[in-house]
Design an enzyme around this catalytic site. Sequence first.
Site, PDB file in Angstrom:
ATOM      1  N   ASP A 356       0.800  -1.219   0.000  1.00  0.00           N
ATOM      2  CA  ASP A 356       0.000   0.000   0.000  1.00  0.00           C
ATOM      3  C   ASP A 356       0.836   1.273   0.000  1.00  0.00           C
ATOM      4  O   ASP A 356       0.327   2.344  -0.367  1.00  0.00           O
ATOM      5  CB  ASP A 356      -0.942   0.011   1.211  1.00  0.00           C
ATOM      6  CG  ASP A 356      -2.177  -0.847   0.982  1.00  0.00           C
ATOM      7  OD1 ASP A 356      -2.425  -1.216  -0.178  1.00  0.00           O
ATOM      8  OD2 ASP A 356      -2.876  -1.159   1.949  1.00  0.00           O
ATOM      9  N   TYR A 439      -9.574   0.295   2.616  1.00  0.00           N
ATOM     10  CA  TYR A 439      -9.117   0.434   4.001  1.00  0.00           C
ATOM     11  C   TYR A 439      -8.695   1.854   4.334  1.00  0.00           C
ATOM     12  O   TYR A 439      -8.212   2.601   3.477  1.00  0.00           O
ATOM     13  CB  TYR A 439      -7.928  -0.500   4.263  1.00  0.00           C
ATOM     14  CG  TYR A 439      -8.311  -1.767   4.986  1.00  0.00           C
ATOM     15  CD1 TYR A 439      -8.586  -1.763   6.345  1.00  0.00           C
ATOM     16  CD2 TYR A 439      -8.405  -2.973   4.306  1.00  0.00           C
ATOM     17  CE1 TYR A 439      -8.935  -2.925   7.016  1.00  0.00           C
ATOM     18  CE2 TYR A 439      -8.758  -4.150   4.953  1.00  0.00           C
ATOM     19  CZ  TYR A 439      -9.026  -4.116   6.316  1.00  0.00           C
ATOM     20  OH  TYR A 439      -9.379  -5.261   6.966  1.00  0.00           O
TER      21      TYR A 439
END
Length: 702
Positions: A356, A439
Amino acid sequence: LAQITFPHLLVYTVPEYLILTAGGMDRLQKLCRHLSPAATAAAASLDATHVPKPLHPAEEVPDVPVMHPLDPLSPKEIDLVRQLVSHRADFEVIIFESVELLGPLKTEVRGWAPNKPFSRKARATFFQRSVMGCYEADVDLREHKVLRWQFNEQARPRITMEDINGLYTAAAKSDALKAALAKRGLKFDPQSLHLEPWPACNFPGDDAANRSLLNTFFWQKLEPEDNHYAHPIEGLNCFYDRLKREIVEVQDHEVIPIPQIRSNYNSHYNQASFGSSYVFKPLEISQPDGPSFTVTNRVIAWHKWSVHVGWRTKEGMVLSDISFDGRPILYEACIAEMVVPYGSPHNAHYRKSVFDIGEAGFGSTVNSLKRGCDCKGSIHYLDAWLSTTRGQPKKIDNAVCVHEEDHSILWKHTDSAGHVEVRRARRLVISSIHTVGNYEYGCYWYFMMDGTLEFEMKATGIINTTGVVPGKGQGKHGNKYGVEVSPGVFGIHHQHLFTAKLNWAVDGDSNSVVEVDTKQDPYGSDGNPHGNSWYVEETVLKSEQKAARNKNDATMRFWKFINPKKLNAMGFPTGYKLDPTWSIRNMTVPESPNGQRQSTYFNDLWVTAYDPERQYPCGKSIHQSDGSHDGLAKWIKEDRPLVGQDIVAWYNFGLHHITRLEDYPVQPVTSVGFKLHPVGFFDRNPCLDVPPTKDGELARDV
């Protein structure tokens, strides 16, 4: 004349200015040599490193002060880098991945004083959409020069908005994708479909040397604000080639009914239930005299702490020059990388293993924080300036929140006569929140009054969902690899693995790392005759290969970072300790394609000699990498010495996420992190100078 007669010279005109690319300038010089002597002389005077006038009038680019050598690039500096790179390039369309500060030498940072001049350099990472590889350019912003220009054909840019826009455009043209959607009773409609590009990783058959792939999954949207993760379109994924800008493969594994139950979390969907079973009375945080910290541009001073808050495209918030009572502790602290590997072999979900930070970027996915929701109290915000893909400055308002909060008791004792001494604690909080796909990650740094520094990662958002036949699970696998959280909606078990980068500077740069284990002699021996005796054993980790370590719960292992040249009052080296409280075992098999890319996460701790070019533990360019060209596992082969050196600790911690019903449709915050405690850094409790709380500050009885 050149533009009109020879348009292929790559001459750009804008109001008042004329800009040539380096290639265009070279061709113009050759052309002019066939013209008059005056034209030949004029051509010879052209300099490919000459700085063009700004493409935007100065008033269109805000002027943000730069007061410290570590301050992030100002919008004008970002724009200057764009101009210099565009001027130097011999191609027209430049897509910028990042434009950010190229860190100054430590000696310059340590020698800095207010109003003292300092250097400013920047690094731009950019690429051509149709060409494999990435460019890097280092720029001197004071001298207006391009210092370094390098092309790396193995590098792959991280995912940008350019990719997402290109994906939707290509998907709309794909007959194979339209046919697969039609099998499910769907049409390609961006208003009713959500497309989510994931890194394809690097598997056999991907032809990663010639293709830049994104693996795309699909969800249905029943209305504009609908939670599309409640409606996974299972069994369908496609590969988008970023070079060709087209869908090159559609994989149709199976047709699963799309769940139609709405599971929305937005406030207007849930208003009827607000306060139905409880009522909270207002809780107010008041500091009538203002906060106790001061902010000088991006340097924050609070209690005895001082810290500089920087920003980078990948890592987001970067803390630097951290000191307590004038004594240095860390030169830099940040979250340098993270990966989220999913644990199911079903369909194409085995490829889900996204970095990420390295493949998406924390800095570019940061939220603009709001008072009263993301932060409460007397707040000071710091903005972030980033580069767009066109190299233009972009502002993220309120990217960082700075505030202080009450933190229970600091210390207390009641003596035998009944006399009570108690001190109240508070802490400084510096935080940012990032949305990466489904997320949210809240990065919270806590500065404590006793010299402790703590990091907390707050994970929330929405689990990544897949579709199943209600009650049947993932085909032959059933519910083995996850949990059905709603009829037909499945959440795969997964992990969130983070790497903290800690460039230690305990009382200076001459530091060492010590492994501390709790040991016990055999019961009945001279060292343990009654079975109660134990001791600690300290081992100096002398080189990089010896400092690739894992926690050991049996020995209560932790690590100390000490300055062997600085001794405390009792004659021991000053230091800080790191407890591996939230270390977890990476469940990916190391020899697998994903495992080779995740080699960093098979040790809990790595320690390396400081190198300013080694910022990213899994490598500078992780997207579609096979993991062999860069990163910690490769760096430590040099086995550089670590005793009394400038050292960097890379600590891995994480969440082992066994999906549960309570995680859906939006996940309550769950936290992981680590603490750095002073150990022998002070000669005694550093909080004896904290006065008792005044009566007026005490809570009232109810």
